[in-house]
Every structure is written in structure tokens, then in C-alpha cells.
Design a protein around this motif. Structure first.
Motif, PDB file in Angstrom:
ATOM      1  N   HIS A  17      -8.875  -5.200  -6.451  1.00 59.25           N
ATOM      2  CA  HIS A  17      -8.378  -5.986  -5.308  1.00 59.25           C
ATOM      3  C   HIS A  17      -8.254  -7.814  -5.948  1.00 59.25           C
ATOM      4  CE1 HIS A  17      -7.764  -3.476  -2.235  1.00 59.25           C
ATOM      5  NE2 HIS A  17      -8.911  -2.773  -2.569  1.00 59.25           N
ATOM      6  N   ASP A  22     -10.642  -8.116   0.742  1.00 59.67           N
ATOM      7  CA  ASP A  22      -9.275  -7.263   0.496  1.00 59.67           C
ATOM      8  C   ASP A  22      -9.834  -5.840   0.443  1.00 59.67           C
ATOM      9  OD1 ASP A  22      -7.451  -9.211   0.636  1.00 59.67           O
ATOM     10  OD2 ASP A  22      -7.834  -9.888  -1.642  1.00 59.67           O
ATOM     11  N   TYR A 136      -2.014  -3.417  -5.415  1.00 67.32           N
ATOM     12  CA  TYR A 136      -0.992  -3.716  -4.598  1.00 67.32           C
ATOM     13  C   TYR A 136       0.519  -3.614  -5.336  1.00 67.32           C
ATOM     14  CZ  TYR A 136      -5.038  -6.733  -3.179  1.00 67.32           C
ATOM     15  OH  TYR A 136      -6.315  -7.176  -2.968  1.00 67.32           O
ATOM     16  N   GLY A 140       2.752  -8.023  -4.115  1.00 70.31           N
ATOM     17  CA  GLY A 140       1.297  -8.425  -3.845  1.00 70.31           C
ATOM     18  C   GLY A 140       0.881  -7.736  -2.440  1.00 70.31           C
ATOM     19  N   HIS A 147      -2.549 -11.930  -5.277  1.00 72.10           N
ATOM     20  CA  HIS A 147      -2.389 -10.690  -5.016  1.00 72.10           C
ATOM     21  C   HIS A 147      -1.081 -10.308  -5.885  1.00 72.10           C
ATOM     22  CE1 HIS A 147      -4.669  -9.808  -0.929  1.00 72.10           C
ATOM     23  NE2 HIS A 147      -5.153 -11.036  -1.422  1.00 72.10           N
TER      24      HIS A 147
END
Ligand SMILES: [Zn+2]
Length: 298
Positions: A17, A22, A136, A140, A147
Motif C-alpha cells: 500500500h 490504505d 493497486y 492506482g 498510489h
């Protein structure tokens, strides 16, 4: 020097993350479920979240903003404990969310050369030896530079960790078997929750979110739905442990949990790479890695 991560249980999951919190908002029930089942789960957080805001009005008081990095470390430690997982910071600095046209701050994670950041994560992959890595997709999940960078770094590290020619001083090569992208907090999810709540005569509180979300669903194709409704309560406690980031009276905390368990009892993923044979769709991140021929210890 940090203590070495000695691989524990036979199945190991690494979830990468960008910021503390997150891990609790994207796939946390999955982490809690696998940890409860005996999987060795390691959350890796690329940055310390130093440039985050205080998003909970109740926490916006003297002493909080000034000490945000320390407070977020403590929140992360509490969330880790609640989820029952292990945790490591990768040690990069939050890039913040620059306004349109504003440059990224010097020395931040998003400006760190890809090789350097991926090298650090690849070394951790060699240390922990995960069978499954989750991160991700290329967007992102939402347009924060950290991200997007987390995606790039994780994909590069996933490939590099098993390559004997890559950074031999960073440990024995280890090739994780599967790489997944998060499908959390998709427009489809918000819409389903909104429809289910309004259909029951409840105020969903999601109208505003839905108008803000782009209508073109950028979430990657869902290949894997992990049933984890019985861990939503653990997820919620982990989220609330990030008290500076989560307002208990707004956003994600508002929807009815009974409706959620009924309408969307899974967390969803896209299988991006697999070095083991599988058949899609799946309901388990470890499909192809359990049982007799289980874990390919290379
Ligand atoms: Zn984040």
C-alpha cells in the motif's frame, strides 16, 4: 537495523500500500480472514503518510497536525494489531496530492527512481517470500501519485525478486506465484450499495460519492471474489484505528453493514500474473497453491 522477517506459515501473503490506512480501506477483510486462517500476512506501506491531512474533524485539534507522522505510525500499529497481520514501512516519504500543475515535492516517493524503490521492495519479497502479492492497478485505484507509484514499484519488484541476476546482495531470489490488483471501492460497489439502501427505504449517504466518481469504470476485470463478510467488522475497527484519517460519521462508515453483508459479501481482485495453473473465476487468492502440490518452494 530492523529484525529480519523470518517466513512463518506455509502460505504467505504480501499486501503493498501507499499510506497507512490504505490497508484498512482496501482489502482489509481479506487480510483479516487469511490471517485468522493461519496465513502469514505482511502489509507493506511505502510511505509514512506524512503529507496527509487530518480528515476527521474530531481529531483536528492542537498537537495533531504537528505530530502527524508519529500519530500515523501509532494508528498503523493499532490497525496492524486489529487485523492480526505483520507490518513493514518501506521508508519513503509521502508525495502529497499536489494541486493541478504544482510540482511534486523533492525527495518524495513518486520522484524516487523506480529501480531504487523496486529494489527495496524486491529485497523485502526475498526476505518474506510471499506466494501472493496484492497491490493497486495501473491507475492506482485513485489518482494519487503515491498510489500510481506503488503499482509501478510492486510490479517491478514482483518480477525482479525472482531474477537471480537482479541485485544478488539483496538476498536469495524468490518468485511469488501470483500478483493481484485491488478492485476495492469501485463505482459498481458504491452503486450497488446505494441501490440496495434506497431500495430498502434507507438513506444511503452515497449520492455525493456517486456524483463525484467517474462514470467510466476503470476498475480492472474482476477475476477473484474472496468471501469475507464475517470480517467486515474487523475491517471497520482497523479503519477507525486510523482516527486522523477516518471520520466515523461520514463516507465509508455510513452504509448499513447488514445490507453490505447481504449485497456484496466479498472483496474483489484482478489476477494480473500467475505462475501456477488456475481456472477463472476464483474465490481464493491461493487457488493453485493449496493441497498436495501446494507451495512451490523454489
Ligand atoms: Zn493512500
Amino acid at each position: 537495523m530492523k529484525p529480519r522477517i523470518t517466513p512463518g506459515q506455509p502460505l504467505r501473503l504480501m499486501s503493498v500500500h501507499a499510506h497507512p490506512d490504505d490497508e484498512s480501506s482496501k482489502g482489509a477483510a481479506t487480510l483479516a480472514k487469511y490471517a485468522a486462517e493461519g496465513v502469514d500476512v505482511l502489509v507493506v506501506t511505502c510511505t509514512g503518510g506524512e503529507r496527509g491531512d487530518v480528515l476527521n474533524p474530531a481529531m483536528d485539534r492542537p498537537g495533531v497536525r504537528e505530530n502527524l507522522p508519529e500519530i500515523r505510525r501509532a494508528e498503523m500499529a493499532a490497525a496492524r494489531e486489529i487485523l492480526g497481520v505483520r507490518h513493514r514501512f518501506l521508508g519513503f516519504v509521502d508525495s502529497g496530492l499536489p494541486a493541478n500543475g504544482e510540482p511534486l515535492p523533492e525527495g518524495c516517493f513518486a520522484l524516487t527512481p523506480l529501480d531504487e524503490a523496486a529494489g527495496r521492495l524486491a529485497a523485502l519479497i526475498r526476505e518474506f517470500r510471499p506466494h501472493v502479492v496484492v497491490t493497486y492497478d495501473e491507475t492506482g485505484g485513485y489518482p494519487h501519485p503515491d498510489h500510481v507509484r506503488t503499482h509501478e514499484v510492486t510490479v517491478a519488484a514482483f518480477d525482479a525478486a525472482g531474477d537471480g541476476g537482479f541485485s544478488p546482495e539483496a538476498g536469495e531470489p524468490w518468485r511469488p506465484a501470483k500478483l493481484y490488483y485491488q478492485g476495492a471501492l469501485s463505482r459498481a460497489w458504491f452503486q450497488a450499495m446505494h441501490d440496495a439502501m434506497t431500495g430498502r427505504g434507507l438513506d444511503s449517504g452515497m449520492g455525493a460519492v456517486l456524483t463525484e466518481l467517474p462514470t467510466d469504470d476503470t476498475v480492472p476485470e474482476c477475476t477473484t471474489r474472496v468471501p469475507c463478510a464475517e470480517y467486515f467488522e474487523v475491517r471497520d475497527r482497523a479503519l477507525l484505528a486510523h482516527a486522523t484519517q477516518v471520520d466515523p460519521h461520514s463516507g465509508f462508515m455510513l452504509h448499513d453493514r447488514n445490507v453490505e453483508r447481504e449485497v456484496w459479501p466479498t472483496e474483489d481482485y484482478h489476477l494480473a500474473r500467475s505462475h501456477v495453473e488456475i481456472t477463472l473465476p476464483e474465490d481464493d487468492l491461493f487457488t493453485g497453491l493449496r493441497g498436495r502440490d501446494a507451495v512451490p518452494d523454489q
